[in-house]
Scaffold this motif. Structure first.
Motif, PDB file in Angstrom:
ATOM      1  N   SER A 193      62.987  86.001 100.771  1.00 52.67           N
ATOM      2  CA  SER A 193      64.284  85.733 101.381  1.00 52.67           C
ATOM      3  C   SER A 193      65.294  85.546 100.257  1.00 52.67           C
ATOM      4  O   SER A 193      65.015  84.832  99.286  1.00 52.67           O
ATOM      5  CB  SER A 193      64.219  84.471 102.253  1.00 52.67           C
ATOM      6  N   VAL A 194      66.445  86.208 100.360  1.00 49.64           N
ATOM      7  CA  VAL A 194      67.455  86.248  99.300  1.00 49.64           C
ATOM      8  C   VAL A 194      66.804  86.459  97.930  1.00 49.64           C
ATOM      9  O   VAL A 194      67.127  85.801  96.953  1.00 49.64           O
ATOM     10  CB  VAL A 194      68.371  85.003  99.316  1.00 49.64           C
ATOM     11  N   HIS A 195      65.890  87.414  97.888  1.00 48.75           N
ATOM     12  CA  HIS A 195      65.209  87.859  96.662  1.00 48.75           C
ATOM     13  C   HIS A 195      64.291  86.800  96.048  1.00 48.75           C
ATOM     14  O   HIS A 195      63.931  86.916  94.874  1.00 48.75           O
ATOM     15  CB  HIS A 195      66.222  88.357  95.622  1.00 48.75           C
ATOM     16  N   LYS A 196      63.890  85.816  96.832  1.00 43.68           N
ATOM     17  CA  LYS A 196      62.962  84.802  96.334  1.00 43.68           C
ATOM     18  C   LYS A 196      61.686  84.845  97.168  1.00 43.68           C
ATOM     19  O   LYS A 196      61.753  84.830  98.405  1.00 43.68           O
ATOM     20  CB  LYS A 196      63.596  83.413  96.387  1.00 43.68           C
ATOM     21  N   PRO A 197      60.527  84.900  96.511  1.00 40.94           N
ATOM     22  CA  PRO A 197      59.272  84.991  97.264  1.00 40.94           C
ATOM     23  C   PRO A 197      58.958  83.700  98.010  1.00 40.94           C
ATOM     24  O   PRO A 197      59.256  82.602  97.542  1.00 40.94           O
ATOM     25  CB  PRO A 197      58.230  85.267  96.169  1.00 40.94           C
ATOM     26  N   ARG A 208      59.552  87.996  87.994  1.00 37.79           N
ATOM     27  CA  ARG A 208      59.475  89.456  88.040  1.00 37.79           C
ATOM     28  C   ARG A 208      59.776  89.982  89.441  1.00 37.79           C
ATOM     29  O   ARG A 208      60.412  91.039  89.599  1.00 37.79           O
ATOM     30  CB  ARG A 208      58.094  89.933  87.578  1.00 37.79           C
ATOM     31  N   ILE A 209      59.327  89.288  90.471  1.00 44.05           N
ATOM     32  CA  ILE A 209      59.609  89.717  91.842  1.00 44.05           C
ATOM     33  C   ILE A 209      61.117  89.709  92.107  1.00 44.05           C
ATOM     34  O   ILE A 209      61.676  90.670  92.648  1.00 44.05           O
ATOM     35  CB  ILE A 209      58.870  88.816  92.843  1.00 44.05           C
ATOM     36  N   THR A 210      61.788  88.632  91.711  1.00 43.12           N
ATOM     37  CA  THR A 210      63.236  88.554  91.905  1.00 43.12           C
ATOM     38  C   THR A 210      63.955  89.640  91.118  1.00 43.12           C
ATOM     39  O   THR A 210      64.867  90.310  91.634  1.00 43.12           O
ATOM     40  CB  THR A 210      63.751  87.164  91.490  1.00 43.12           C
ATOM     41  N   THR A 211      63.550  89.845  89.871  1.00 44.41           N
ATOM     42  CA  THR A 211      64.170  90.884  89.049  1.00 44.41           C
ATOM     43  C   THR A 211      63.954  92.263  89.654  1.00 44.41           C
ATOM     44  O   THR A 211      64.868  93.103  89.675  1.00 44.41           O
ATOM     45  CB  THR A 211      63.598  90.847  87.621  1.00 44.41           C
ATOM     46  N   LEU A 212      62.751  92.518  90.151  1.00 40.38           N
ATOM     47  CA  LEU A 212      62.439  93.809  90.754  1.00 40.38           C
ATOM     48  C   LEU A 212      63.347  94.085  91.949  1.00 40.38           C
ATOM     49  O   LEU A 212      63.892  95.186  92.091  1.00 40.38           O
ATOM     50  CB  LEU A 212      60.973  93.838  91.191  1.00 40.38           C
ATOM     51  N   LEU A 213      63.533  93.096  92.809  1.00 39.86           N
ATOM     52  CA  LEU A 213      64.402  93.272  93.972  1.00 39.86           C
ATOM     53  C   LEU A 213      65.847  93.510  93.539  1.00 39.86           C
ATOM     54  O   LEU A 213      66.555  94.344  94.132  1.00 39.86           O
ATOM     55  CB  LEU A 213      64.308  92.050  94.877  1.00 39.86           C
ATOM     56  N   ASP A 214      66.279  92.795  92.510  1.00 38.78           N
ATOM     57  CA  ASP A 214      67.637  93.006  91.985  1.00 38.78           C
ATOM     58  C   ASP A 214      67.788  94.414  91.428  1.00 38.78           C
ATOM     59  O   ASP A 214      68.776  95.109  91.709  1.00 38.78           O
ATOM     60  CB  ASP A 214      67.950  91.984  90.892  1.00 38.78           C
ATOM     61  N   GLU A 215      66.815  94.840  90.623  1.00 38.26           N
ATOM     62  CA  GLU A 215      66.902  96.147  89.962  1.00 38.26           C
ATOM     63  C   GLU A 215      66.852  97.304  90.961  1.00 38.26           C
ATOM     64  O   GLU A 215      67.419  98.370  90.713  1.00 38.26           O
ATOM     65  CB  GLU A 215      65.770  96.291  88.946  1.00 38.26           C
ATOM     66  N   ASN A 216      66.180  97.093  92.078  1.00 40.10           N
ATOM     67  CA  ASN A 216      66.091  98.145  93.093  1.00 40.10           C
ATOM     68  C   ASN A 216      67.203  98.049  94.135  1.00 40.10           C
ATOM     69  O   ASN A 216      67.207  98.794  95.120  1.00 40.10           O
ATOM     70  CB  ASN A 216      64.726  98.095  93.791  1.00 40.10           C
TER      71      ASN A 216
END
Length: 289
Positions: free
Chosen positions: A50-54, A86-94
């Motif tokens: 949710s909001v890029h946080k697992p 890394r999960i948050t960064t991945l969602l941001d980058e995509n």
């Protein structure tokens, strides 16, 4: 025919950027392609965000670690803060939406059968219109399928492939989801996710396999039911009981599904509505994990 896929359907061909261990990349580095990695052995977790946080990341990875240890004899070391970042960064980058997203974390054992740590692949799976775990607004229709798989109860390449196959089979039959029964004609699950049957004022779920760890979704459903004042009982459920059930529910990686119909049998969603009221609390607890 159904117009919306209401279950998991991991599609790595459209994953965009991925993480291969600590490296953010378009492809997997080294001599292993993403396609070969994800057609081989692995254990995985489908993590809601949710909001890029697992949400419930630690619990997800505890179950994945337990499966990896059971199947491969080793307990992988997982840096949770690094994985979360890394999960948050991945969602941001995509450029994924800020609502719910499902991210899959794959633990891939070494190809040389060594005692080395597994490769960790992190990839975006899909976006949802929900913020974390919610009651899914569209109620699915179901068919009943009968099959067995090796290492039942573990989230593996085999279980994921079988779930996708059965999902496509259900769609061809004009349904949204495929409930699973075993050779003994007992209800097992909905793909990889727990199923719950309400009958005569009580809620029942099939026992989890004693050879595999429980799963987070079962844990969340049990917690939500407890908060909503609903007692959940574990017992064997004959497939024939679908015809006399009051409600059928599935708790999957997105949230709670209240089944609309199986064949000519239609179900209520009264307990599902009660559980819906506590899902915000479930999500807030998940942000702390």
């Amino acid at each position: 025919m159904p117009t919306q896929n209401l279950t998991t359907n991991v599609n790595m061909q459209s994953a965009g950027k991925i993480y291969h261990n600590e490296t953010l990349t378009e492809t997997v580095s080294g001599d292993r392609t993403l396609n070969s990695l994800l057609r081989g052995n692995y254990v995985y977790a489908a993590v809601n965000t949710s909001v890029h946080k697992p949400l419930y990341l630690s619990r997800h990875m505890e179950y994945a670690r337990a499966s990896y240890e059971k199947l491969y004899g080793l307990s992988p070391r997982i840096d949770m803060e690094s994985l979360r970042r890394r999960i948050t960064t991945l969602l941001d980058e995509n450029d994924m939406p800020m609502l719910g997203n499902i991210v899959c974390v794959y633990l891939v054992p070494p190809a040389d059968n060594s005692d080395n740590e597994p490769d960790t692949i992190i990839a975006c799976d899909r976006s949802t219109i929900y913020r974390g775990y919610e009651l899914i607004s569209l109620r699915p229709t179901a068919i009943l399928t009968n099959y067995e798989i090796p290492f039942s109860g573990h989230r593996t390449a085999v279980s994921l492939t079988t779930t996708d196959y059965m999902q496509a089979f259900a769609a061809r039959k004009g349904a949204h989801i495929a409930l699973r029964a075993n050779r003994a004609q007992r209800l097992v699950s909905c793909g990889e996710y727990p199923v719950f049957l309400a009958k005569d004022g009580a809620l029942y779920t099939p026992p989890a396999p004693d050879t595999a760890p429980q799963c987070l979704e079962r844990e969340l459903m049990t917690t939500a039911c407890d908060m909503a004042g609903i007692k959940v009982y574990e017992r064997n459920i004959d497939a024939s009981e679908l015809a006399g059930a009051d409600e059928i529910m599935v708790f999957n990686h997105t949230g709670l599904q209240s089944v609309l119909a199986w064949g000519s049998y239609y179900y209520y969603n009264l307990l599902a509505r009660r559980i819906e009221r506590v899902l915000d609390t479930i999500n807030r607890k998940g942000e702390e994990d």
